[in-house]
Design a protein around this motif. Sequence first.
Motif, PDB file in Angstrom:
ATOM      1  N   VAL A 157       0.843  -1.203   0.000  1.00  0.00           N
ATOM      2  CA  VAL A 157       0.000   0.000   0.000  1.00  0.00           C
ATOM      3  C   VAL A 157       0.873   1.246   0.000  1.00  0.00           C
ATOM      4  N   ALA A 158       1.923   1.234   0.826  1.00  0.00           N
ATOM      5  CA  ALA A 158       2.833   2.381   0.890  1.00  0.00           C
ATOM      6  C   ALA A 158       3.510   2.622  -0.450  1.00  0.00           C
ATOM      7  N   VAL A 159       3.935   1.549  -1.098  1.00  0.00           N
ATOM      8  CA  VAL A 159       4.600   1.667  -2.408  1.00  0.00           C
ATOM      9  C   VAL A 159       3.631   2.234  -3.441  1.00  0.00           C
ATOM     10  N   TYR A 160       2.409   1.735  -3.447  1.00  0.00           N
ATOM     11  CA  TYR A 160       1.397   2.238  -4.387  1.00  0.00           C
ATOM     12  C   TYR A 160       1.144   3.739  -4.150  1.00  0.00           C
ATOM     13  N   LEU A 161       0.984   4.122  -2.905  1.00  0.00           N
ATOM     14  CA  LEU A 161       0.728   5.531  -2.597  1.00  0.00           C
ATOM     15  C   LEU A 161       1.906   6.413  -3.003  1.00  0.00           C
ATOM     16  N   TYR A 162       3.088   5.945  -2.728  1.00  0.00           N
ATOM     17  CA  TYR A 162       4.298   6.694  -3.084  1.00  0.00           C
ATOM     18  C   TYR A 162       4.388   6.891  -4.596  1.00  0.00           C
ATOM     19  N   SER A 163       3.995   5.863  -5.343  1.00  0.00           N
ATOM     20  CA  SER A 163       4.065   5.898  -6.808  1.00  0.00           C
ATOM     21  C   SER A 163       2.811   6.497  -7.441  1.00  0.00           C
ATOM     22  N   ASN A 164       1.912   7.006  -6.609  1.00  0.00           N
ATOM     23  CA  ASN A 164       0.646   7.591  -7.079  1.00  0.00           C
ATOM     24  C   ASN A 164      -0.236   6.592  -7.821  1.00  0.00           C
ATOM     25  N   GLN A 165      -0.113   5.319  -7.472  1.00  0.00           N
ATOM     26  CA  GLN A 165      -1.011   4.297  -7.996  1.00  0.00           C
ATOM     27  C   GLN A 165      -2.185   4.188  -7.016  1.00  0.00           C
ATOM     28  N   LEU A 166      -2.982   5.248  -6.997  1.00  0.00           N
ATOM     29  CA  LEU A 166      -4.004   5.386  -5.965  1.00  0.00           C
ATOM     30  C   LEU A 166      -5.120   4.352  -6.094  1.00  0.00           C
ATOM     31  N   LYS A 167      -5.461   3.996  -7.316  1.00  0.00           N
ATOM     32  CA  LYS A 167      -6.503   2.995  -7.520  1.00  0.00           C
ATOM     33  C   LYS A 167      -6.072   1.654  -6.943  1.00  0.00           C
TER      34      LYS A 167
ATOM     35  N   ALA B 120      -0.594   0.735  10.172  1.00  0.00           N
ATOM     36  CA  ALA B 120      -0.215   1.072   8.797  1.00  0.00           C
ATOM     37  C   ALA B 120      -1.422   1.461   7.956  1.00  0.00           C
ATOM     38  N   PHE B 121      -2.461   0.656   7.987  1.00  0.00           N
ATOM     39  CA  PHE B 121      -3.644   0.961   7.182  1.00  0.00           C
ATOM     40  C   PHE B 121      -4.323   2.245   7.659  1.00  0.00           C
ATOM     41  N   ALA B 122      -4.388   2.452   8.964  1.00  0.00           N
ATOM     42  CA  ALA B 122      -5.075   3.621   9.501  1.00  0.00           C
ATOM     43  C   ALA B 122      -4.418   4.921   9.031  1.00  0.00           C
ATOM     44  N   TYR B 123      -3.077   4.968   9.085  1.00  0.00           N
ATOM     45  CA  TYR B 123      -2.387   6.194   8.682  1.00  0.00           C
ATOM     46  C   TYR B 123      -2.241   6.305   7.168  1.00  0.00           C
ATOM     47  N   ASP B 124      -2.153   5.180   6.471  1.00  0.00           N
ATOM     48  CA  ASP B 124      -2.073   5.248   5.001  1.00  0.00           C
ATOM     49  C   ASP B 124      -3.393   5.731   4.395  1.00  0.00           C
ATOM     50  N   GLN B 125      -4.488   5.458   5.086  1.00  0.00           N
ATOM     51  CA  GLN B 125      -5.786   5.974   4.621  1.00  0.00           C
ATOM     52  C   GLN B 125      -5.767   7.507   4.560  1.00  0.00           C
ATOM     53  N   ILE B 126      -5.054   8.124   5.486  1.00  0.00           N
ATOM     54  CA  ILE B 126      -4.949   9.590   5.501  1.00  0.00           C
ATOM     55  C   ILE B 126      -4.247  10.081   4.240  1.00  0.00           C
ATOM     56  N   ILE B 127      -3.148   9.412   3.880  1.00  0.00           N
ATOM     57  CA  ILE B 127      -2.405   9.821   2.692  1.00  0.00           C
ATOM     58  C   ILE B 127      -3.236   9.593   1.432  1.00  0.00           C
ATOM     59  N   LEU B 128      -3.970   8.483   1.381  1.00  0.00           N
ATOM     60  CA  LEU B 128      -4.824   8.221   0.223  1.00  0.00           C
ATOM     61  C   LEU B 128      -5.851   9.349   0.059  1.00  0.00           C
ATOM     62  N   GLU B 129      -6.499   9.719   1.136  1.00  0.00           N
ATOM     63  CA  GLU B 129      -7.488  10.799   1.070  1.00  0.00           C
ATOM     64  C   GLU B 129      -6.834  12.125   0.678  1.00  0.00           C
ATOM     65  N   TYR B 130      -5.667  12.394   1.221  1.00  0.00           N
ATOM     66  CA  TYR B 130      -4.973  13.650   0.906  1.00  0.00           C
ATOM     67  C   TYR B 130      -4.591  13.712  -0.576  1.00  0.00           C
ATOM     68  N   LYS B 131      -4.082  12.610  -1.099  1.00  0.00           N
ATOM     69  CA  LYS B 131      -3.654  12.603  -2.500  1.00  0.00           C
ATOM     70  C   LYS B 131      -4.849  12.680  -3.447  1.00  0.00           C
ATOM     71  N   LYS B 132      -5.980  12.207  -3.003  1.00  0.00           N
ATOM     72  CA  LYS B 132      -7.171  12.252  -3.850  1.00  0.00           C
ATOM     73  C   LYS B 132      -7.887  13.604  -3.745  1.00  0.00           C
ATOM     74  N   ASN B 133      -7.998  14.131  -2.527  1.00  0.00           N
ATOM     75  CA  ASN B 133      -8.885  15.288  -2.325  1.00  0.00           C
ATOM     76  C   ASN B 133      -8.293  16.439  -1.522  1.00  0.00           C
ATOM     77  N   GLY B 134      -7.054  16.282  -1.032  1.00  0.00           N
ATOM     78  CA  GLY B 134      -6.468  17.342  -0.225  1.00  0.00           C
ATOM     79  C   GLY B 134      -6.959  17.284   1.210  1.00  0.00           C
TER      80      GLY B 134
END
Length: 430
Positions: A312-322, A339-353
């Motif tokens: 999940v971290a690698v996907y988020l880092y590479s902007n493979q958000l889907k 890990a999942f709880a905090y990575d959800q924050i980054i996913l939301e931020y990268k999608k919507n700020g």
Amino acid sequence: MSKVGRNELCPCGSGEKYKKCCLNKESSAVDSILGLISTEQPVREASIQPESKLTMSKLKKMVASELKWEHPAHEQLALQIIEKMRNQYEPELILEALVLWNGYSRQTCPTVKKTGSFCAAIEYLLSEEYGFNVSKAELADKYEVTTGTISRKVKEMYNYIEEYGMGGETDELMMLNGPGTSKDKAQALLDKAREASSSKRRIQLADTVLEMYPDSSDAYLILAEESDNESDARAYLEAGIAAGKRELGELFFEKNKGDFWGLYETRPYIRICKSYAESCWFGGDAKEAAQILEHILELNTEDNTGARYLLVAVYLYSNQLKQAEQLLEKYGKGDAATAFAYDQIILEYKKNGITSHLKMLYRVARGVNKHVPDYLLGLKRLPHNLPDFVGMGDSNEAIEYVIIHSRLWASVPDLLKWMLNNRIMQYTVH
């Protein structure tokens, strides 16, 4: 797995010390030597039957023919050990003394000036080991040396035992010459390598394993762990993956894809793949890390090793958000990992700020593990190494998360600034 100390409580649950309970049930150099002696051909010692009891004569013969010595003085001292201990100890314990002296002398090549100092130290160590409570004063009188001399030799030998075990190279040689397949012997040496406290010894044993059984992924993993630089470590990990593929075979992969971890023989391959993915991630090769982590999940869909968290971290880092979102949906239900709880924050931020939903996710994540923000923002100092033990929601879990995900969070500096401001406001309120 941590090594059980001889004076610790036995893990079997008996309440006895390990040395007085299950220690002697495990295989050792002494067992191996006894096996070699008991299976000698009649032509070598026609007067002794294979099942006969260990005798002083057999011990002396073993000193002369079964054990190798670096110097004649070392062999002579071994014979002196037999003579000095024969009236007080069983032959099996004298054999253990000989094994200890053989391993110690071969490894350290000591100059023998006063033989009594070495004999006394060996007898004292075994007395402590088995609870005979022979004092240094008694041994000083017996061997005509000072208690200070005995103490110095005991310390030297204890340092050797801590690094190499009671049998040392002797133990290793007995394993190599004993019964079993090359793979079985390699596994026994791997177990010793994992227990070894020194890097040098671990490397030595891993190299020996690969000479005997070149398809050992775990041996390559040990060499990677002990490497001085990341380039060498990566090379060992790649070699270990290739070894695992050779060992299991192409047909095995096809037949057992999806259920790998349930089969014990697959675990070395999964372990080394995971280590290789982590090496790629920390080395900046996110694409290669993703490929190997996806491979792990294909082989082991239950993901017993937690590859999904790094993926999940690698996907988020590479902007493979889907892909990140799909992985979170697949494995996230009921998963309370930090890990999942905090990575959800980054996913939301990268999608919507910065959104109200992100703020809610941040509150949820802090409920899962409140320690993460302090380590992420540098308010608490991170240790240099990952913790040995991790508990759900504790500071060790936070440390592990931040160390492994630091590259990901460094890619979203504005989110970190928002988190810092939020943290400052919390301190101000309180």
